[in-house]
Design an enzyme around this catalytic site. Sequence first.
Site, PDB file in Angstrom:
ATOM      1  N   ARG A   1      38.087  19.292  97.720  1.00  0.00           N
ATOM      2  CA  ARG A   1      38.838  18.052  98.000  1.00  0.00           C
ATOM      3  C   ARG A   1      40.341  18.311  97.859  1.00  0.00           C
ATOM      4  O   ARG A   1      41.145  17.795  98.640  1.00  0.00           O
ATOM      5  CB  ARG A   1      38.387  16.928  97.052  1.00  0.00           C
ATOM      6  CG  ARG A   1      37.001  16.399  97.393  1.00  0.00           C
ATOM      7  CD  ARG A   1      36.387  15.626  96.239  1.00  0.00           C
ATOM      8  NE  ARG A   1      37.081  14.405  95.910  1.00  0.00           N
ATOM      9  CZ  ARG A   1      36.896  13.729  94.777  1.00  0.00           C
ATOM     10  NH1 ARG A   1      36.038  14.174  93.870  1.00  0.00           N
ATOM     11  NH2 ARG A   1      37.551  12.618  94.547  1.00  0.00           N
TER      12      ARG A   1
ATOM     13  N   LYS B   1      44.645   6.389  92.129  1.00  0.00           N
ATOM     14  CA  LYS B   1      44.846   5.390  93.185  1.00  0.00           C
ATOM     15  C   LYS B   1      43.949   4.171  92.954  1.00  0.00           C
ATOM     16  O   LYS B   1      44.403   3.038  93.027  1.00  0.00           O
ATOM     17  CB  LYS B   1      44.560   6.013  94.567  1.00  0.00           C
ATOM     18  CG  LYS B   1      45.433   7.226  94.886  1.00  0.00           C
ATOM     19  CD  LYS B   1      45.151   7.799  96.258  1.00  0.00           C
ATOM     20  CE  LYS B   1      43.757   8.364  96.435  1.00  0.00           C
ATOM     21  NZ  LYS B   1      43.474   9.541  95.588  1.00  0.00           N
TER      22      LYS B   1
ATOM     23  N   ARG C   1      29.865  11.352  89.900  1.00  0.00           N
ATOM     24  CA  ARG C   1      29.893  11.302  91.362  1.00  0.00           C
ATOM     25  C   ARG C   1      29.584  12.687  91.905  1.00  0.00           C
ATOM     26  O   ARG C   1      30.129  13.676  91.392  1.00  0.00           O
ATOM     27  CB  ARG C   1      31.296  10.876  91.830  1.00  0.00           C
ATOM     28  CG  ARG C   1      31.366   9.471  92.375  1.00  0.00           C
ATOM     29  CD  ARG C   1      32.769   8.984  92.620  1.00  0.00           C
ATOM     30  NE  ARG C   1      33.555   9.729  93.605  1.00  0.00           N
ATOM     31  CZ  ARG C   1      34.768   9.370  94.020  1.00  0.00           C
ATOM     32  NH1 ARG C   1      35.314   8.263  93.550  1.00  0.00           N
ATOM     33  NH2 ARG C   1      35.418  10.078  94.913  1.00  0.00           N
TER      34      ARG C   1
ATOM     35  N   ARG D   1      35.052  12.312  84.711  1.00  0.00           N
ATOM     36  CA  ARG D   1      34.754  10.930  85.151  1.00  0.00           C
ATOM     37  C   ARG D   1      33.247  10.689  85.192  1.00  0.00           C
ATOM     38  O   ARG D   1      32.490  11.494  85.704  1.00  0.00           O
ATOM     39  CB  ARG D   1      35.352  10.686  86.539  1.00  0.00           C
ATOM     40  CG  ARG D   1      34.940   9.330  87.115  1.00  0.00           C
ATOM     41  CD  ARG D   1      35.814   8.881  88.232  1.00  0.00           C
ATOM     42  NE  ARG D   1      35.788   9.761  89.383  1.00  0.00           N
ATOM     43  CZ  ARG D   1      36.530   9.570  90.470  1.00  0.00           C
ATOM     44  NH1 ARG D   1      37.328   8.523  90.532  1.00  0.00           N
ATOM     45  NH2 ARG D   1      36.471  10.404  91.480  1.00  0.00           N
TER      46      ARG D   1
ATOM     47  N   ARG E   1      44.510   9.315 105.717  1.00  0.00           N
ATOM     48  CA  ARG E   1      44.345  10.591 105.039  1.00  0.00           C
ATOM     49  C   ARG E   1      44.731  11.754 105.935  1.00  0.00           C
ATOM     50  O   ARG E   1      44.667  12.900 105.508  1.00  0.00           O
ATOM     51  CB  ARG E   1      42.869  10.741 104.670  1.00  0.00           C
ATOM     52  CG  ARG E   1      42.616  10.759 103.190  1.00  0.00           C
ATOM     53  CD  ARG E   1      41.128  10.848 103.008  1.00  0.00           C
ATOM     54  NE  ARG E   1      40.805  11.279 101.693  1.00  0.00           N
ATOM     55  CZ  ARG E   1      40.505  10.450 100.686  1.00  0.00           C
ATOM     56  NH1 ARG E   1      40.514   9.161 100.869  1.00  0.00           N
ATOM     57  NH2 ARG E   1      40.203  10.930  99.514  1.00  0.00           N
TER      58      ARG E   1
HETATM   59  P1  AP5 Z   1      40.869   7.122  89.981  1.00  0.00           P
HETATM   60  O1  AP5 Z   1      41.683   5.906  89.771  1.00  0.00           O
HETATM   61  O2  AP5 Z   1      39.449   6.952  90.410  1.00  0.00           O
HETATM   62  O3  AP5 Z   1      41.618   8.125  90.966  1.00  0.00           O
HETATM   63  P2  AP5 Z   1      41.631   8.149  92.530  1.00  0.00           P
HETATM   64  O4  AP5 Z   1      42.960   8.698  92.925  1.00  0.00           O
HETATM   65  O5  AP5 Z   1      41.221   6.832  93.110  1.00  0.00           O
HETATM   66  O6  AP5 Z   1      40.500   9.262  92.732  1.00  0.00           O
HETATM   67  P3  AP5 Z   1      39.264   9.286  93.697  1.00  0.00           P
HETATM   68  O7  AP5 Z   1      38.490  10.511  93.252  1.00  0.00           O
HETATM   69  O8  AP5 Z   1      38.471   8.040  93.739  1.00  0.00           O
HETATM   70  O9  AP5 Z   1      40.029   9.462  95.036  1.00  0.00           O
HETATM   71  P4  AP5 Z   1      39.755  10.275  96.287  1.00  0.00           P
HETATM   72  O10 AP5 Z   1      40.917   9.977  97.110  1.00  0.00           O
HETATM   73  O11 AP5 Z   1      39.445  11.727  96.147  1.00  0.00           O
HETATM   74  O12 AP5 Z   1      38.344   9.702  96.676  1.00  0.00           O
HETATM   75  P5  AP5 Z   1      37.907   8.480  97.601  1.00  0.00           P
HETATM   76  O13 AP5 Z   1      36.931   7.707  96.835  1.00  0.00           O
HETATM   77  O14 AP5 Z   1      39.064   7.818  98.231  1.00  0.00           O
HETATM   78  O15 AP5 Z   1      40.934   7.986  88.628  1.00  0.00           O
HETATM   79  C1  AP5 Z   1      40.213   9.199  88.499  1.00  0.00           C
HETATM   80  C2  AP5 Z   1      39.769   9.363  87.028  1.00  0.00           C
HETATM   81  O16 AP5 Z   1      40.940   9.498  86.213  1.00  0.00           O
HETATM   82  C3  AP5 Z   1      39.010   8.166  86.457  1.00  0.00           C
HETATM   83  O17 AP5 Z   1      38.090   8.640  85.521  1.00  0.00           O
HETATM   84  C4  AP5 Z   1      40.108   7.335  85.757  1.00  0.00           C
HETATM   85  O18 AP5 Z   1      39.599   6.558  84.705  1.00  0.00           O
HETATM   86  C5  AP5 Z   1      41.027   8.427  85.259  1.00  0.00           C
HETATM   87  N1  AP5 Z   1      42.428   8.042  85.225  1.00  0.00           N
HETATM   88  C6  AP5 Z   1      43.125   7.295  86.134  1.00  0.00           C
HETATM   89  N2  AP5 Z   1      44.413   7.194  85.771  1.00  0.00           N
HETATM   90  C7  AP5 Z   1      44.530   7.892  84.619  1.00  0.00           C
HETATM   91  C8  AP5 Z   1      45.630   8.164  83.751  1.00  0.00           C
HETATM   92  N3  AP5 Z   1      46.872   7.715  84.000  1.00  0.00           N
HETATM   93  N4  AP5 Z   1      45.405   8.926  82.655  1.00  0.00           N
HETATM   94  C9  AP5 Z   1      44.156   9.418  82.380  1.00  0.00           C
HETATM   95  N5  AP5 Z   1      43.065   9.182  83.159  1.00  0.00           N
HETATM   96  C10 AP5 Z   1      43.273   8.434  84.264  1.00  0.00           C
HETATM   97  O19 AP5 Z   1      37.178   9.282  98.790  1.00  0.00           O
HETATM   98  C11 AP5 Z   1      35.989  10.006  98.548  1.00  0.00           C
HETATM   99  C12 AP5 Z   1      35.590  10.744  99.820  1.00  0.00           C
HETATM  100  O20 AP5 Z   1      35.349   9.786 100.893  1.00  0.00           O
HETATM  101  C13 AP5 Z   1      36.626  11.720 100.405  1.00  0.00           C
HETATM  102  O21 AP5 Z   1      36.582  12.994  99.780  1.00  0.00           O
HETATM  103  C14 AP5 Z   1      36.182  11.765 101.880  1.00  0.00           C
HETATM  104  O22 AP5 Z   1      35.026  12.567 102.018  1.00  0.00           O
HETATM  105  C15 AP5 Z   1      35.789  10.315 102.152  1.00  0.00           C
HETATM  106  N6  AP5 Z   1      36.904   9.502 102.649  1.00  0.00           N
HETATM  107  C16 AP5 Z   1      37.499   8.443 102.019  1.00  0.00           C
HETATM  108  N7  AP5 Z   1      38.503   7.946 102.762  1.00  0.00           N
HETATM  109  C17 AP5 Z   1      38.543   8.700 103.896  1.00  0.00           C
HETATM  110  C18 AP5 Z   1      39.378   8.702 105.044  1.00  0.00           C
HETATM  111  N8  AP5 Z   1      40.390   7.815 105.189  1.00  0.00           N
HETATM  112  N9  AP5 Z   1      39.144   9.618 106.010  1.00  0.00           N
HETATM  113  C19 AP5 Z   1      38.132  10.516 105.906  1.00  0.00           C
HETATM  114  N10 AP5 Z   1      37.312  10.579 104.841  1.00  0.00           N
HETATM  115  C20 AP5 Z   1      37.517   9.683 103.834  1.00  0.00           C
END
Ligand code: AP5
Length: 234
Positions: free
Chosen positions: A174, A13, A163, A127, A88
């Site tokens: 997660r 994402k 992270r 990552r 979410r």
């Molecule tokens: P990346 O692009 O970072 O993936 P992502 O889907 O953004 O993953 P995140 O881990 O950042 O998302 P998340 O939803 O769990 O965490 P968030 O930060 O929102 O890619 C991941 C890896 O893969 C990278 O190394 C990238 O280079 C690689 N990659 C990407 N595309 C690729 C491809 N095609 N091929 C190969 N490699 C690839 O949230 C974190 C925490 O915050 C949550 O767990 C929760 O505690 C809290 N939080 C956030 N939002 C809320 C909410 N709305 N409500 C409640 N709690 C929340």
Amino acid sequence: MRVVLLGPPGAGKGTQAAAMRERYRTPHVSTGDMLRTAIAAGTPLGRTARALVDAGQLVPDDMMAGLVRDRLQESDAAGGFILDGFPRTVEQAEILGRLLDSMGRELDHVLLLGLEDAEVVRRLSGRRSCASCGAPYHVIAAPSRVEGRCDRCAPPGGTLVQRPDDREDVVAERLRVYHERTAPLADHYRRRGLLREVDASGSVEDVERRILVTLAGPAGAAKAAPRRAGGDRA
Ligand code: AP5
């Protein structure tokens, strides 16, 4: 263009939102990044969120609602946004719906990036990012030249860190939370005719192309004609 990106942790994402931000000249609003900034700054929100985020749990809906409301009311989001990580839960989707109604706006698309759990684990366990400049790495897909050191910082290079919520046990939690609390959002948005499903496997460029095709398809074309601007790769 007002877009929500849905999908499991590690589906890409953040990676795809960054590309879409350049292409469509639309701000990328990541609630995960906002929380990590609040945690690093030690704000009251950050102090409450830290333990939850590090354990792979969701931050309470009311706290997230305030954060997102304030961000979407900033002037740069008036013309659109790419919302990554919110909503979410079904409750958060309802909060977002009411917020947009009150602003006289509506969503154009909800893109669901689909990825198998095993690939999620592979992507997240590898990552890394630079503790100094934030540059992203992956131990297999995008390794640094010198193990554990950033290529972009001046020698000897910033330290590459993981992270806290990318540890294997936390990734498993997660994923469990995603399937229980977030996956039901697909039906919520499907019923409203907004859901577009995109296969998030393959390379970053493959996924970027699929998103472009999806947004240019029959449901997307009317609402998401990409602006031709400098750096547009269409
Ligand atoms: P990346 O692009 O970072 O993936 P992502 O889907 O953004 O993953 P995140 O881990 O950042 O998302 P998340 O939803 O769990 O965490 P968030 O930060 O929102 O890619 C991941 C890896 O893969 C990278 O190394 C990238 O280079 C690689 N990659 C990407 N595309 C690729 C491809 N095609 N091929 C190969 N490699 C690839 O949230 C974190 C925490 O915050 C949550 O767990 C929760 O505690 C809290 N939080 C956030 N939002 C809320 C909410 N709305 N409500 C409640 N709690 C929340």
